[in-house]
Enzyme design. Structure first.
Site, short mmCIF file in Angstrom:
data_model
loop_
_atom_site.label_atom_id
_atom_site.label_comp_id
_atom_site.label_asym_id
_atom_site.label_seq_id
_atom_site.Cartn_x
_atom_site.Cartn_y
_atom_site.Cartn_z
N CYS A 72 17.57 2.42 27.09
CA CYS A 72 16.13 2.59 27.22
C CYS A 72 15.57 1.43 28.03
CB CYS A 72 15.48 2.64 25.85
SG CYS A 72 16.23 3.84 24.73
N ARG A 126 15.83 3.86 33.61
CA ARG A 126 16.67 3.54 32.45
C ARG A 126 16.51 4.56 31.33
NH1 ARG A 126 18.64 -1.89 32.42
NH2 ARG A 126 19.09 -1.57 30.21
N TRP A 137 15.57 6.85 26.22
CA TRP A 137 16.70 7.77 26.42
C TRP A 137 17.26 8.02 25.02
CZ3 TRP A 137 21.92 8.21 25.57
CH2 TRP A 137 22.61 9.14 26.34
N ASN A 182 16.19 -1.00 22.07
CA ASN A 182 17.25 -0.40 22.88
C ASN A 182 18.56 -0.69 22.17
OD1 ASN A 182 18.87 0.68 24.85
ND2 ASN A 182 18.65 -1.03 26.26
N GLY A 183 19.37 0.33 21.93
CA GLY A 183 20.64 0.14 21.26
C GLY A 183 20.82 1.16 20.14
N GLU A 197 34.88 10.70 42.81
CA GLU A 197 33.52 10.17 42.96
C GLU A 197 32.61 11.20 43.61
OE1 GLU A 197 30.19 7.60 43.09
OE2 GLU A 197 31.91 7.87 41.77
N LYS A 207 29.20 12.70 41.84
CA LYS A 207 27.87 12.66 42.45
C LYS A 207 27.22 14.05 42.43
CE LYS A 207 27.33 8.55 42.99
NZ LYS A 207 27.98 8.55 41.69
N GLU A 247 26.18 14.87 38.85
CA GLU A 247 25.11 14.03 38.32
C GLU A 247 23.71 14.49 38.73
OE1 GLU A 247 26.59 9.48 37.75
OE2 GLU A 247 26.48 10.19 39.80
N HIS A 305 48.87 23.01 39.84
CA HIS A 305 49.33 22.98 38.45
C HIS A 305 48.25 23.44 37.48
CE1 HIS A 305 53.04 20.87 39.57
NE2 HIS A 305 52.29 20.29 40.49
N LYS A 356 20.51 4.81 33.85
CA LYS A 356 21.21 3.98 34.82
C LYS A 356 22.29 3.11 34.17
CE LYS A 356 22.01 2.10 38.81
NZ LYS A 356 22.76 2.88 39.81
#
Length: 613
Positions: free
Chosen positions: A2, A27, A75, A101-102, A486, A490, A493, A509, A608
């Site tokens: 957060c 965030r 968040w 936050n946590g 990657e 992207k 996301e 496979h 983030k």
């Protein structure tokens, strides 16, 4: 995960808090809220959704007055996304309000205990439990003021936290604390700005202190003091904030992600500047000099990370084995600490993280250090937790990254891991000439990325052809297998398209069963040691109706007969190629998200910096 911002000073708090929330919105953006104290009256406003909704709520209320206040953008971890669960929370007895936050791991047992003592809870959150515990301990008539109540509560909880607490009975005091989640205190003139990220501080303060784990700060307009949770005095170090306000502004770009993609050439030039001594064929990394002998004699290197940083670490594994001839392996940080890892003598662990606060990576680092490994950090944010807890490390120097989907941090991480590999290789067996040749190529990479950026319009046109498809594959081999992963990440996301990245040979496979008529399959097919193998994999996809989008080397005409669309990149040394080949994949994901109408910088469910497990 957060965003926290708080203020105590002589100005009205609300404008500063709103400004800070907007800078921290990347965030977390499920909900947001503000609490201020005006005289001895605590006022709270909350809203679900973006900070703009909170701003509208405040306008409808006529604003909140007061020169002390706390604010939060959430968040969600515990409890659904609604106005009731939004921060700040408050107690019923003393006008105590806090933001957090946590995760409080033992919140359920504490809640049961407090309910037995008559406390009534309104939310589903672990944060309200912490607030109620502080309230339960608060007893100013018997010498337990806000600071002591916070210290006492923190001694009882398990988990991670960054908190800011105010109380209407002590309207000129703010108490902050942290363990496992970042928290900085910006120092102004007769004022303090508390935040989970420097971006919320930089426009009001140029210096700050970073709270260490288990530390508590008591702030007034006249000064501050820091202690442990056991009330032992501390002497925190004041640091200079290195962030430039201009770096966190959008400028002429529509989105931070696009801005940061286009910043990559200059960001890499900063990353490399002063670190390449081509006359001696040596990489100059001041952060590693003290441990140069230990690194040269190391028997094994373990790289640990999560998300995008994991993909750069996978490339680092290849680089260390290829260039420095050192056994290396890459580990998911979230798995590493829980599987009783074997750490042999002369092992090195490298923690890779943009923020330097990633909870899983930090926990893996602690596990490896406890077992005797030499620890290094590859980090972007100066003064964050991981560089403070490693033996040595290298900063990326790519500048602030605001977009949730990491771009320039990835290329910066690969560049730094390349330099670390050369640093070790030159001291082990690589000749000055071979090292200098690679350095020359490395210095050319920013120019190559600029060439790729010039093809942005074509990338957008190709993306438009396939953006309606809901399943994609990204395939590569060797150094560009992690690049394929990657690229898939992207796309997932920010466009919410299902995508899988994997080694091209792995397709046969099992995943080949997914390929149907018109399915987009992205191949990183630049010319390298396994180029012919990649062409064979392309043929296998074409035989099953898949549409191939190839990232290929300029001048390669053969690929045009095999792929429906080709995105060309300059010819580059194979071990450096991921920094170039990833750029068209970043742009492809960006344009896919735009075409699907999504918020590029604030993708759903993501934050983030992942500071909770």
């Amino acid at each position: 995960m957060c965003g926290i911002v708080a203020y105590i000073g002589n100005k009205q708090a609300q404008p500063l808090l709103l400004e800070g929330l907007k800078r921290l919105e990347y965030r977390g953006y499920d909900s947001s809220g503000i609490a201020t104290i005006d005289g001895s009256s605590l006022k709270i406003a909350k809203a679900v959704g973006r900070v703009a909704n909170l701003e509208a709520e405040l306008d409808s209320l006529g604003g909140l007055q007061g020169s002390i206040g706390i604010a939060h953008t959430r968040w969600a971890t515990h409890g659904s996304v609604n106005k009731l669960n939004a921060h700040p929370h408050r107690d019923r007895d003393h006008g105590i309000s806090l933001i957090h936050n946590g995760i409080i791991e033992n919140y359920a047992s504490i809640r049961t205990l407090l309910e037995a003592k008559g406390h009534v809870f309104e939310t589903e959150t672990d944060t309200e439990v912490l607030g109620m515990l502080i309230s339960h301990l608060y007893d100013p008539d018997n010498g337990v003021d806000l600071e002591k109540a916070v210290q006492g509560a923190l001694r009882e909880i398990r988990g991670a936290y960054a908190i800011a607490v105010i109380c209407q009975q002590e309207p000129d005091v703010m108490v902050c604390a942290r363990k496992g989640s970042p928290l900085l205190i910006g120092i102004g003139s007769g004022e303090y700005i508390v935040a989970s990220d420097p971006s919320a501080i930089i426009s009001h303060a140029s210096t700050a202190i970073t709270l260490d784990d288990y530390s508590v700060a008591r702030l007034t307009r006249d000064g501050f003091r820091t202690t442990t949770v056991d009330n032992v005095e501390l002497s925190p170090k004041v640091m200079q904030l290195e962030m430039d306000l201009e770096e966190i502004e959008l400028g002429d770009f529509e989105h931070y992600m696009l801005k940061e993609i286009y910043e990559q050439p200059d960001a890499l030039r900063r990353c490399l500047k002063g670190r390449l001594d081509k006359n001696e064929g040596k990489v100059v990394l001041g952060g590693l000099n003290t441990f140069a002998k230990e690194l040269v004699k190391s028997r094994r290197v373990i790289l640990t990370a999560q998300g995008t940083a994991l993909h750069s670490a996978m490339i680092g594994e290849y680089l260390l084995e290829d260039l420095a001839k050192i056994p290396a392996e890459c580990e998911y940080a979230s798995e590493f600490r829980y599987r009783n890892p074997l750490i042999e003598d002369r092992s090195v662990v490298v923690a890779v993280s943009q923020s330097g606060e990633t909870a899983d990576t930090l926990a893996a680092l602690h596990e490896a250090k406890d077992r005797g490994a030499l620890s290094l950090g590859v980090i972007n944010v100066v003064g964050s937790t991981i560089p403070r807890e490693t033996d040595a490390g290298v900063y990326l120097r790519v500048g602030p990254e605001i977009g949730v989907a990491s771009t320039k941090a990835f290329t910066g991480q690969v560049a730094v891991l390349t330099m670390i590999s050369l640093f070790m290789a030159r001291r082990r067996m690589m000749s000055p000439e071979a090292s200098a040749r690679l350095m020359n190529e490395l210095e050319r990479v920013p120019d190559m990325i600029e060439q790729v950026l010039e093809t942005d319009k074509r990338i957008a046109e190709i993306t438009a052809k396939y953006v309606h498809r809901d399943n994609w594959l990204f395939l590569g081999r060797g150094y560009n297998y992690p690049t394929a992963m990657e690229g898939a990440l992207k796309l997932k996301e920010i466009s919410y398209i299902h995508a899988e990245g994997m080694p091209a040979a792995e397709m046969k496979h099992g995943p080949i069963a997914l390929i149907d008529e018109g399915m987009p399959v992205v191949f990183i097919a630049n010319q390298g040691n396994q180029y012919d193998k990649v062409l064979s994999n392309i043929e296998e996809v074409r035989a099953r109706g898949g549409h191939v989008i190839a990232v290929a080397t300029e001048g390669d005409k053969q690929i045009e007969s095999l792929a429906e669309d080709v995105l060309y990149v300059p010819a580059v040394e194979e071990c450096l190629s991921p920094m170039v080949t990833v750029v068209p994949l970043q742009l492809l994901a960006y344009h896919a998200a735009l075409l699907r109408g999504h918020d590029v910088d604030k993708p759903r469910n993501l934050a983030k910096s992942v500071t909770v497990e």
